[in-house]
Enzyme design. Sequence first.
Site, mmCIF file in Angstrom:
data_model
loop_
_atom_site.group_PDB
_atom_site.id
_atom_site.type_symbol
_atom_site.label_atom_id
_atom_site.label_comp_id
_atom_site.label_asym_id
_atom_site.label_seq_id
_atom_site.Cartn_x
_atom_site.Cartn_y
_atom_site.Cartn_z
ATOM 1 N N HIS A 159 3.636 6.521 -6.840
ATOM 2 C CA HIS A 159 3.137 7.645 -7.336
ATOM 3 C C HIS A 159 3.665 8.984 -6.987
ATOM 4 O O HIS A 159 3.946 9.752 -8.119
ATOM 5 C CB HIS A 159 1.754 7.880 -6.440
ATOM 6 C CG HIS A 159 0.642 8.547 -7.079
ATOM 7 N ND1 HIS A 159 -0.493 8.937 -6.463
ATOM 8 C CD2 HIS A 159 0.799 9.492 -7.985
ATOM 9 C CE1 HIS A 159 -1.295 9.772 -7.227
ATOM 10 N NE2 HIS A 159 -0.721 10.032 -8.334
ATOM 11 N N HIS B 164 0.924 -1.201 -0.052
ATOM 12 C CA HIS B 164 -0.123 -0.096 -0.069
ATOM 13 C C HIS B 164 0.970 1.150 -0.042
ATOM 14 O O HIS B 164 0.598 2.278 -0.774
ATOM 15 C CB HIS B 164 -0.962 -0.027 1.212
ATOM 16 C CG HIS B 164 -1.873 1.093 1.430
ATOM 17 N ND1 HIS B 164 -3.154 1.034 1.068
ATOM 18 C CD2 HIS B 164 -1.701 2.394 1.876
ATOM 19 C CE1 HIS B 164 -3.816 2.302 1.401
ATOM 20 N NE2 HIS B 164 -2.883 2.961 1.688
ATOM 21 N N GLU B 165 1.820 1.366 0.785
ATOM 22 C CA GLU B 165 2.640 2.631 1.045
ATOM 23 C C GLU B 165 3.545 2.760 -0.166
ATOM 24 O O GLU B 165 3.763 3.866 -0.520
ATOM 25 C CB GLU B 165 3.377 2.473 2.512
ATOM 26 C CG GLU B 165 2.698 2.530 3.490
ATOM 27 C CD GLU B 165 1.608 3.745 3.870
ATOM 28 O OE1 GLU B 165 1.669 4.712 3.199
ATOM 29 O OE2 GLU B 165 0.513 3.416 4.285
ATOM 30 N N HIS C 30 1.778 4.653 -3.030
ATOM 31 C CA HIS C 30 1.882 6.162 -2.638
ATOM 32 C C HIS C 30 3.267 6.541 -2.948
ATOM 33 O O HIS C 30 3.269 7.758 -3.838
ATOM 34 C CB HIS C 30 1.848 6.343 -1.052
ATOM 35 C CG HIS C 30 0.377 6.259 -0.547
ATOM 36 N ND1 HIS C 30 -0.720 6.896 -1.135
ATOM 37 C CD2 HIS C 30 -0.306 5.610 0.530
ATOM 38 C CE1 HIS C 30 -1.938 6.731 -0.582
ATOM 39 N NE2 HIS C 30 -1.648 5.950 0.569
#
Length: 605
Positions: A399, A392-393, A396
């Site tokens: 991105h 998940h991280e 980020h």
Amino acid sequence: MTTAATVPSRQEVALADTWDATKVFASDAEWEQALDAYAQSIADIEQYQGRLAEGPATLLAALNYSDQLNERVGKLYIYASLFYSVDTTDQVAKAKMDRVLGVYSRTMASSAFIEPEIIAIGFATLKQWQAENADLARYGQYFHDVERRQAHVRSAEVEQVLGLVSDAFDSASSTHRILTDADLAYPAAHSTNGLELELTQGTIGLLVTDPDREVRRTAFENYSDAHLANKNTMANCLATCVKQHVFNARVRNYSSALAAALGENNIPTDVFHQLVATVRKNYPTWHRYWRLRRQALGYDQLHVYDIKAPLTTKKLEIPYTEAVDWIITGMQPLGEGYTSVAKRGLLEDRWVDIYPNKGKSAGAFSSGWKGTPPYILMNYNNDIFGMSTLAHELGHSMHSYLTWQNQPTIYSNYGLFVAEVASNFNQALVRNHLFNTNQDPDFQIALIEEAMSNFHRYFFIMPILAQFELEIHERGQRGEPLTAATLNGIMFDLFREGYGEEVVPDADRMGITWATFSGHMYANFYVYQYATGIAAAHALAEGVLAGKPDAQANYLAFLSAGSSLAPLDALKLAGVDMTSAEPVEAAFRVLASYVDRLEQLLGNQ
């Protein structure tokens, strides 16, 4: 590696397991010099005040200098935060944070004249200047956004005051954060055989997934009760933050705090209300899952602390390096350009602060600024939940990495509405890879439990917190008091509706949930975007995994866009329309499919 029973101090953590702050500044002394130089250069932006209408060259010079200030102060902030986040008891690091926030407030005040003067120039003139000056043309999307917000941009004097109070307005959230991360004492959890297990912000996630029900119960209750013991202070902090949000909305001529928060990101309020309505309509899917879970566990009643109880006796031990291997393999559909950078960051370049330690901030997050690595804070506990959180991280961070590689400073941030798409997209791809490559029933059950835990947080808890947030802001707008009893009552009523008859109510501990999400509740109307993010992510992942033409390229273009596009437009570029309820409904179909698969697996045991 660390266990729930022994949580090391920060000084005991191996250097290789920490993030590398020297990639921002080589030393504290270098940071001090940069801060001093920056503080002296803030006022230089004021040389352009009153002059932006002189012509495109002057306007461009002012915008370039503003961008330079933004990039410099961001690096100063990130360096300080890297030390404070991992040890919130470190007063030297806290002082660094305070100093950076102070100069940032001065920066906002000194540059507050820019947008009022841009509006005064006139947007027809600005279009003409862009046609004449290619360098100024790159600010076209920014000018368009200012034009969209012009009714909410105040005079230079008012904007300056708003910039000056930004530091003071952070005090409510920072007070709550210090209380929960540094000062709150959590009594140890206990196992059935009497073993004490240290309870911290970094271990609560591991303890509530323990197979021993007594460990789960005592961890959940002790964690909640520690917050309940400080409920009045925490309620005062949150009430103060609500008043600040209401104040800002009124100063900027918005009809409500919700309209102000969403308006800044160019999101219609209908998107928020549509999400809440769709989630509430689909509560029966959750009720079915909890009923199945209770039956599988053999319990007469399901409590909140049973929601993550393991359904198999085979515990998955996933060391950090193995988690990285699974994640990188799962992300292969995005290509070597994506996975090679990600793998190097996770294993070689020390983007990640991996394991729990005393005083470390709760949970996990991705941080960074244009000009720094995209850092990741973890409290990794060698389990499947930690593996998924790392994926998940990383979403980020990649991105941010791709945005910083492809966009100028003015577009180097991206709206919160798109932020949670990239993170949940990674989890969807990694989960798909693991479902397809390991058919062991215990593994499949554990993977479904991880998926349901993730959906529970983002597709159940967060929408409930969003409803809570709307209610308390509406009360704040009416001038009604927001006491601890009021906040806890609102929270409990929302959970009672969501859990229905399937989960045993616990008014006090369900009610204090808002206080355990301190970082989220102070980020103005942020939490609903977890739900829209997970819905958009699954829609886009489906297209990439199915090999739809241009799906991969469009998704990577979305990751690279930053704020050069409006959030909804960026998502349409990627391939999903979030003004429709369909992506949310489709995500609930994914959720229901997990329940179907779990029911079949449990029936075959």
